[in-house]
Scaffold this active site. Structure first.
Site, mmCIF file in Angstrom:
data_model
loop_
_atom_site.group_PDB
_atom_site.id
_atom_site.type_symbol
_atom_site.label_atom_id
_atom_site.label_comp_id
_atom_site.label_asym_id
_atom_site.label_seq_id
_atom_site.Cartn_x
_atom_site.Cartn_y
_atom_site.Cartn_z
ATOM 1 C CE LYS A 31 -1.889 1.689 4.071
ATOM 2 N NZ LYS A 31 -1.621 3.119 4.168
ATOM 3 C CG ASN A 32 2.266 2.739 3.532
ATOM 4 O OD1 ASN A 32 1.122 3.088 3.229
ATOM 5 N ND2 ASN A 32 2.644 2.535 4.779
ATOM 6 N NE ARG A 69 -0.504 11.908 7.094
ATOM 7 C CZ ARG A 69 -0.179 13.078 7.607
ATOM 8 N NH1 ARG A 69 -1.113 13.884 8.060
ATOM 9 N NH2 ARG A 69 1.059 13.460 7.667
ATOM 10 C CB CYS A 93 -4.930 6.240 10.850
ATOM 11 S SG CYS A 93 -5.481 4.747 10.057
ATOM 12 N NE ARG A 129 -0.034 9.974 10.296
ATOM 13 C CZ ARG A 129 -0.427 8.945 9.531
ATOM 14 N NH1 ARG A 129 -1.674 8.544 9.546
ATOM 15 N NH2 ARG A 129 0.443 8.326 8.768
ATOM 16 N N PRO A 130 1.631 16.272 11.804
ATOM 17 C CG PRO A 130 3.464 17.180 12.920
ATOM 18 C CD PRO A 130 2.488 16.046 12.973
ATOM 19 C CB ILE A 131 2.255 18.269 6.442
ATOM 20 C CG1 ILE A 131 1.364 19.526 6.414
ATOM 21 C CG2 ILE A 131 1.405 17.030 6.432
ATOM 22 C CD1 ILE A 131 0.676 19.715 5.052
ATOM 23 C CG ASP A 132 6.500 20.277 10.941
ATOM 24 O OD1 ASP A 132 5.887 19.193 10.858
ATOM 25 O OD2 ASP A 132 7.474 20.439 11.701
ATOM 26 N NE ARG A 180 -7.403 4.505 5.282
ATOM 27 C CZ ARG A 180 -6.485 4.765 6.194
ATOM 28 N NH1 ARG A 180 -6.795 4.914 7.442
ATOM 29 N NH2 ARG A 180 -5.213 4.898 5.851
#
Ligand code: UD1
Length: 420
Positions: free
Chosen positions: A22-23, A92, A116, A121-124, A397
């Protein structure tokens, strides 16, 4: 809403195979946008996350065809740089479209991604990387607007080792002008598969499989054919099921070199296994020893296997410790395992203790997140009595045909519409 009804205990025996990763599939599909043409991908898992990402691509103007795990994506007619907000919120991994759309169109408008609930779960780090390559970013409420009239290679050290940030910045760097030096990149097997896909497309990347990547930007990439590697987490989860499942179970598409730490921990506990060429056979016939586990970036124990591994710890003779170093909020499933008879004490958002062995019994529980859901399914298979696990959709998922695959090896599991 759907739930899973599982009657246990049943032995798990026979053969089960991991599907495609999946990933790896998700970033590779996102990266198909980097070129204009037809990408063919084999061994794509038929799971809801993939279907949702394809819907987003179709909304942008791509044409897709997905049959028997073979996916074609025609990206020639993609004109839009604004993915559907509602669909992005469902997934996500849609964060990966930031890099590919920015690199192809010089701009992207996208909301904060969903996914999830396993802690913040930051995206900085993603955003800092895009800025380093020349993008300007504005944020209004939950929307991000990224723009770059020109993307230029740069030196960038990731503030954290992050799988999707590495993939996002790579997508942008491969089409930037000049050279980039990316430090502290993630090296999970799916990241390596993603890098290999970009190289097939014509990207110039040195250092694949290490934490230091050198990228020479190219003017354009071309669409290619690629076969996705097996899913490391699904294979590991099935291997854990084999270790608690009492029968003789062969897990196919288990690539031993992706599982150094899992196999070390199996040995430390006394799990009985033999490795074959791309498979593992498990037949547990002795007592399990308690151990300590700690999640780490690759090649450490993946955070996505932390919850499944805890089932083994409930069956070990003594006290084991879990240290979840990657995410906060990824121990909540232990409260559900306790409802089934486990003895787990969560000390803080990162640490827990499990005292075993405890027989497990069926009850009504909630799947919470993808990996917690898979964990509760396996726990329910070895538990005495009937379990009902809410939130089957969350598990769909990420796991292809979970009911079919587990039924095939002896589980008594079926899907039920939830009544309200
Ligand atoms: C990916 C996987 C997920 C897996 C995780 C860790 C996909 C689609 N998902 O998620 O299954 O559990 O890797 O192996 O591949 N972080 C920041 N700022 C950022 C980015 C990350 O602080 O900008 C932190 C996260 O909160 C976390 C750590 O970095 O503590 C690692 O997360 P990351 O590798 O980014 O996870 P994902 O890529 O979201």
């Amino acid at each position: 809403m759907q739930s899973f009804i599982i009657k246990g205990p049943t032995k798990l025996e026979g053969e089960i195979s991991a599907s495609g990763s999946k990933n790896a599939a998700l970033p590779i599909i996102a990266a198909s946008i980097l070129a204009s043409g037809i990408t063919t991908l084999k061994n794509i898992p038929d799971i809801v996350d993939i279907q949702n990402l394809l819907k987003i691509l179709e909304g942008l103007g791509a044409k897709t065809n997905f049959e028997n795990n073979v996916l074609t994506i025609d990206t020639k007619d993609i004109k839009s740089y604004i993915p559907d907000k509602k669909l992005v919120k469902n997934l996500r991994a849609s964060v990966l479209l930031m890099g590919s759309i920015l690199a192809r169109f010089g701009k992207v408008e996208i909301p904060t991604p969903g996914g999830c609930f396993i802690g913040p779960r930051p995206i900085d780090v993603h955003l800092a990387g895009f800025e380093a390559l020349g993008a300007t970013i504005t944020q209004e409420k939950d929307m991000y607007f990224l723009e770059a009239s020109k993307l230029t290679g740069n030196k960038f050290t990731f503030g954290k080792i992050s799988v999707t940030a590495t993939e996002n910045i790579l997508q942008t760097a491969v089409l930037s002008e000049g050279e980039s030096e990316l430090r502290l990149t993630a090296i999970e097997p799916h990241v390596t598969d993603f890098c290999n896909f970009l190289v097939k497309m014509g990207a110039k990347i040195d250092g694949i499989g290490t934490h230091f990547l050198k990228v020479k930007g190219v003017k354009e990439l071309h669409s290619v054919e690629h076969e996705i590697i097996p899913d490391q987490i699904e294979a590991g989860t099935f291997a854990i099921a084999g270790a608690v499942g009492k029968g003789e179970l062969i897990v196919n598409n288990f690539i031993a070199e992706h599982h150094d730490m899992l196999l070390n921990k199996f040995s430390e506990m006394g799990v009985n296994f033999t490795l074959g060429k791309n498979n593992i056979t498990l037949k547990q016939n002795r007592a399990l020893k308690p151990i300590n586990i700690q999640t780490e970036v690759y090649p450490g124990l993946p955070t996505d296997l932390q919850a499944p591994f805890s089932i083994l710890l409930t069956q070990a003779e003594g006290t084991s410790n879990i240290f979840e170093t990657i995410f906060e909020g990824r121990l909540n499933y232990l409260h559900e395992l306790n409802k089934m008879g486990a003895s787990a004490i969560v000390s803080n958002p990162h640490q827990a203790r499990i005292i075993g062995p405890t027989p497990l019994h069926g009850t009504h529980i909630s799947g919470l997140d993808l990996r917690a859901g898979a964990t509760l399914i396996i726990a329910s298979i070895i538990a005495e009595g009937t379990s009902e696990i809410n939130g089957a959709e969350v598990i769909d998922r990420g796991y292809e045909d979970i009911v079919g695959k587990l039924t095939n090896i002896g589980a008594n599991i079926e899907r039920k519409e939830e009544e309200y």
